[in-house]
Design a protein around this motif. Structure first.
Motif, PDB file in Angstrom:
ATOM      1  N   ALA A 135       0.827  -1.213   0.000  1.00  9.32           N
ATOM      2  CA  ALA A 135       0.000   0.000   0.000  1.00  9.32           C
ATOM      3  C   ALA A 135       0.859   1.261   0.000  1.00  9.32           C
ATOM      4  O   ALA A 135       0.513   2.254  -0.641  1.00  9.32           O
ATOM      5  CB  ALA A 135      -0.937  -0.003   1.201  1.00  9.32           C
ATOM      6  N   GLU A 136       1.993   1.222   0.689  1.00  9.87           N
ATOM      7  CA  GLU A 136       2.832   2.412   0.814  1.00  9.87           C
ATOM      8  C   GLU A 136       3.716   2.650  -0.407  1.00  9.87           C
ATOM      9  O   GLU A 136       3.942   3.794  -0.792  1.00  9.87           O
ATOM     10  CB  GLU A 136       3.700   2.302   2.062  1.00  9.87           C
ATOM     11  N   LEU A 137       4.251   1.579  -1.017  1.00  7.19           N
ATOM     12  CA  LEU A 137       5.205   1.742  -2.109  1.00  7.19           C
ATOM     13  C   LEU A 137       4.698   1.255  -3.460  1.00  7.19           C
ATOM     14  O   LEU A 137       5.372   1.427  -4.470  1.00  7.19           O
ATOM     15  CB  LEU A 137       6.519   1.015  -1.773  1.00  7.19           C
ATOM     16  N   GLY A 138       3.532   0.616  -3.466  1.00 10.48           N
ATOM     17  CA  GLY A 138       2.961   0.153  -4.723  1.00 10.48           C
ATOM     18  C   GLY A 138       3.519  -1.172  -5.221  1.00 10.48           C
ATOM     19  O   GLY A 138       3.166  -1.637  -6.301  1.00 10.48           O
ATOM     20  N   ALA A 139       4.412  -1.774  -4.464  1.00  8.59           N
ATOM     21  CA  ALA A 139       5.002  -3.069  -4.816  1.00  8.59           C
ATOM     22  C   ALA A 139       5.438  -3.742  -3.524  1.00  8.59           C
ATOM     23  O   ALA A 139       5.595  -3.085  -2.501  1.00  8.59           O
ATOM     24  CB  ALA A 139       6.198  -2.885  -5.752  1.00  8.59           C
ATOM     25  N   ALA A 140       5.629  -5.042  -3.610  1.00  7.45           N
ATOM     26  CA  ALA A 140       6.026  -5.791  -2.415  1.00  7.45           C
ATOM     27  C   ALA A 140       7.009  -6.889  -2.814  1.00  7.45           C
ATOM     28  O   ALA A 140       6.976  -7.395  -3.941  1.00  7.45           O
ATOM     29  CB  ALA A 140       4.802  -6.408  -1.753  1.00  7.45           C
ATOM     30  N   PRO A 141       7.880  -7.279  -1.874  1.00  4.55           N
ATOM     31  CA  PRO A 141       8.838  -8.343  -2.184  1.00  4.55           C
ATOM     32  C   PRO A 141       8.193  -9.722  -2.076  1.00  4.55           C
ATOM     33  O   PRO A 141       7.380  -9.969  -1.194  1.00  4.55           O
ATOM     34  CB  PRO A 141       9.914  -8.170  -1.104  1.00  4.55           C
ATOM     35  N   VAL A 142       8.562 -10.588  -3.009  1.00  6.89           N
ATOM     36  CA  VAL A 142       8.192 -11.995  -2.934  1.00  6.89           C
ATOM     37  C   VAL A 142       9.477 -12.812  -3.034  1.00  6.89           C
ATOM     38  O   VAL A 142      10.422 -12.420  -3.718  1.00  6.89           O
ATOM     39  CB  VAL A 142       7.187 -12.414  -4.026  1.00  6.89           C
ATOM     40  N   THR A 143       9.497 -13.922  -2.337  1.00  4.73           N
ATOM     41  CA  THR A 143      10.688 -14.766  -2.348  1.00  4.73           C
ATOM     42  C   THR A 143      10.756 -15.523  -3.662  1.00  4.73           C
ATOM     43  O   THR A 143       9.801 -16.186  -4.059  1.00  4.73           O
ATOM     44  CB  THR A 143      10.663 -15.740  -1.164  1.00  4.73           C
TER      45      THR A 143
ATOM     46  N   ALA B 121      17.898  -4.797 -10.661  1.00  2.00           N
ATOM     47  CA  ALA B 121      16.906  -3.801 -11.060  1.00  2.00           C
ATOM     48  C   ALA B 121      15.601  -3.967 -10.291  1.00  2.00           C
ATOM     49  O   ALA B 121      14.989  -2.981  -9.880  1.00  2.00           O
ATOM     50  CB  ALA B 121      16.651  -3.898 -12.561  1.00  2.00           C
ATOM     51  N   SER B 122      15.186  -5.216 -10.091  1.00  2.00           N
ATOM     52  CA  SER B 122      13.926  -5.465  -9.383  1.00  2.00           C
ATOM     53  C   SER B 122      14.090  -6.449  -8.234  1.00  2.00           C
ATOM     54  O   SER B 122      13.106  -6.838  -7.613  1.00  2.00           O
ATOM     55  CB  SER B 122      12.877  -6.011 -10.360  1.00  2.00           C
ATOM     56  N   SER B 123      15.316  -6.843  -7.943  1.00  2.00           N
ATOM     57  CA  SER B 123      15.529  -7.907  -6.962  1.00  2.00           C
ATOM     58  C   SER B 123      16.737  -7.628  -6.077  1.00  2.00           C
ATOM     59  O   SER B 123      17.543  -6.738  -6.354  1.00  2.00           O
ATOM     60  CB  SER B 123      15.740  -9.239  -7.680  1.00  2.00           C
ATOM     61  N   TYR B 124      16.832  -8.445  -5.039  1.00  2.00           N
ATOM     62  CA  TYR B 124      18.001  -8.415  -4.168  1.00  2.00           C
ATOM     63  C   TYR B 124      18.211  -9.798  -3.587  1.00  2.00           C
ATOM     64  O   TYR B 124      17.296 -10.627  -3.559  1.00  2.00           O
ATOM     65  CB  TYR B 124      17.853  -7.374  -3.046  1.00  2.00           C
TER      66      TYR B 124
ATOM     67  N   ALA C 107       4.396  -6.063  -8.530  1.00  2.00           N
ATOM     68  CA  ALA C 107       3.125  -5.341  -8.494  1.00  2.00           C
ATOM     69  C   ALA C 107       2.241  -5.939  -9.572  1.00  2.00           C
ATOM     70  O   ALA C 107       2.704  -6.162 -10.697  1.00  2.00           O
ATOM     71  CB  ALA C 107       3.338  -3.847  -8.732  1.00  2.00           C
ATOM     72  N   ASP C 108       1.016  -6.239  -9.234  1.00  2.00           N
ATOM     73  CA  ASP C 108       0.066  -6.836 -10.180  1.00  2.00           C
ATOM     74  C   ASP C 108       0.636  -8.081 -10.855  1.00  2.00           C
ATOM     75  O   ASP C 108       0.452  -8.293 -12.053  1.00  2.00           O
ATOM     76  CB  ASP C 108      -0.373  -5.809 -11.228  1.00  2.00           C
ATOM     77  N   GLY C 109       1.381  -8.884 -10.092  1.00  2.00           N
ATOM     78  CA  GLY C 109       1.897 -10.139 -10.614  1.00  2.00           C
ATOM     79  C   GLY C 109       3.109 -10.029 -11.516  1.00  2.00           C
ATOM     80  O   GLY C 109       3.537 -11.013 -12.096  1.00  2.00           O
ATOM     81  N   ARG C 110       3.702  -8.852 -11.625  1.00  2.00           N
ATOM     82  CA  ARG C 110       4.854  -8.647 -12.507  1.00  2.00           C
ATOM     83  C   ARG C 110       6.000  -8.010 -11.738  1.00  2.00           C
ATOM     84  O   ARG C 110       5.784  -7.185 -10.844  1.00  2.00           O
ATOM     85  CB  ARG C 110       4.475  -7.742 -13.658  1.00  2.00           C
ATOM     86  N   ALA C 111       7.206  -8.364 -12.122  1.00  2.00           N
ATOM     87  CA  ALA C 111       8.387  -7.743 -11.520  1.00  2.00           C
ATOM     88  C   ALA C 111       8.421  -6.267 -11.885  1.00  2.00           C
ATOM     89  O   ALA C 111       8.125  -5.888 -13.015  1.00  2.00           O
ATOM     90  CB  ALA C 111       9.652  -8.434 -12.010  1.00  2.00           C
ATOM     91  N   VAL C 112       8.773  -5.458 -10.892  1.00  2.00           N
ATOM     92  CA  VAL C 112       8.895  -4.007 -11.092  1.00  2.00           C
ATOM     93  C   VAL C 112      10.211  -3.544 -10.474  1.00  2.00           C
ATOM     94  O   VAL C 112      10.845  -4.265  -9.707  1.00  2.00           O
ATOM     95  CB  VAL C 112       7.711  -3.239 -10.462  1.00  2.00           C
ATOM     96  N   ALA C 113      10.604  -2.341 -10.811  1.00  2.00           N
ATOM     97  CA  ALA C 113      11.840  -1.778 -10.271  1.00  2.00           C
ATOM     98  C   ALA C 113      11.759  -1.687  -8.749  1.00  2.00           C
ATOM     99  O   ALA C 113      10.689  -1.416  -8.182  1.00  2.00           O
ATOM    100  CB  ALA C 113      12.087  -0.396 -10.869  1.00  2.00           C
ATOM    101  N   LEU C 114      12.897  -1.924  -8.110  1.00  2.16           N
ATOM    102  CA  LEU C 114      12.957  -1.735  -6.661  1.00  2.16           C
ATOM    103  C   LEU C 114      12.588  -0.304  -6.329  1.00  2.16           C
ATOM    104  O   LEU C 114      13.091   0.627  -6.957  1.00  2.16           O
ATOM    105  CB  LEU C 114      14.381  -1.972  -6.144  1.00  2.16           C
ATOM    106  N   PRO C 115      11.734  -0.094  -5.350  1.00  2.00           N
ATOM    107  CA  PRO C 115      11.463   1.276  -4.908  1.00  2.00           C
ATOM    108  C   PRO C 115      12.762   1.944  -4.443  1.00  2.00           C
ATOM    109  O   PRO C 115      13.623   1.299  -3.837  1.00  2.00           O
ATOM    110  CB  PRO C 115      10.478   1.093  -3.753  1.00  2.00           C
TER     111      PRO C 115
END
Length: 136
Positions: A51-59, A87-90, A116-124
């Motif tokens: 909710a705060e960043l528009g994306a969330a980490p998944v393992t 770019a989108s992971s760590y 976000a929405d089931g797709r990889a996105v750039a790290l906030p």
């Protein structure tokens, strides 16, 4: 370490198999607790991050190399470091060391992707900045 990137735990019977040696899966809840606390210290809550960043980490993947046996009542230090940032992971790395003799017990890693929405996105940007503080 005093920056929240390590924790000491005393292994209990719940962590061990019937022979009194750590159960292989027992490291993962300890690592999860450490990473959750480290991110929390940086101002990130996984229950509100979407909710705060528009994306969330998944393992994406986990691994653990078991190097020496740990036993019930061993005091163990588990330490976290950021191994890589993409770019989108760590990838977070963990080392488990017995406090009494400094024996390296295990090495592990957890790779996460921001989605976000089931797709990889750039790290906030805020997450990237925080990860960089612990990059090895």
């Amino acid at each position: 370490m005093t920056d929240g990137r390590s924790v000491r735990v005393r292994l209990s019977y719940a962590d061990c198999d019937p022979a009194g040696i750590i159960y292989y899966g027992a490291w993962f809840p300890i690592m999860e607790r450490l990473l959750l606390d480290w991110f929390f210290r940086g101002g990130f809550r996984f229950d509100t991050i979407l909710a705060e960043l528009g994306a969330a980490p998944v393992t994406r993947s986990t691994s653990c190399d078991y190097l020496a046996p740990a036993r019930v009542y061993d005091e163990v230090e588990v330490a976290l470091a950021v191994e890589s940032i993409g770019a989108s992971s760590y990838r977070l790395g963990f080392v488990m060391t017995r406090v009494g003799d400094l024996r390296l017990l295990a090495r592990a890693s957890i790779s996460c992707v921001y989605v976000a929405d089931g797709r990889a996105v750039a790290l906030p940007a805020a997450v990237r900045s925080y990860l960089e503080t612990a990059l090895v």
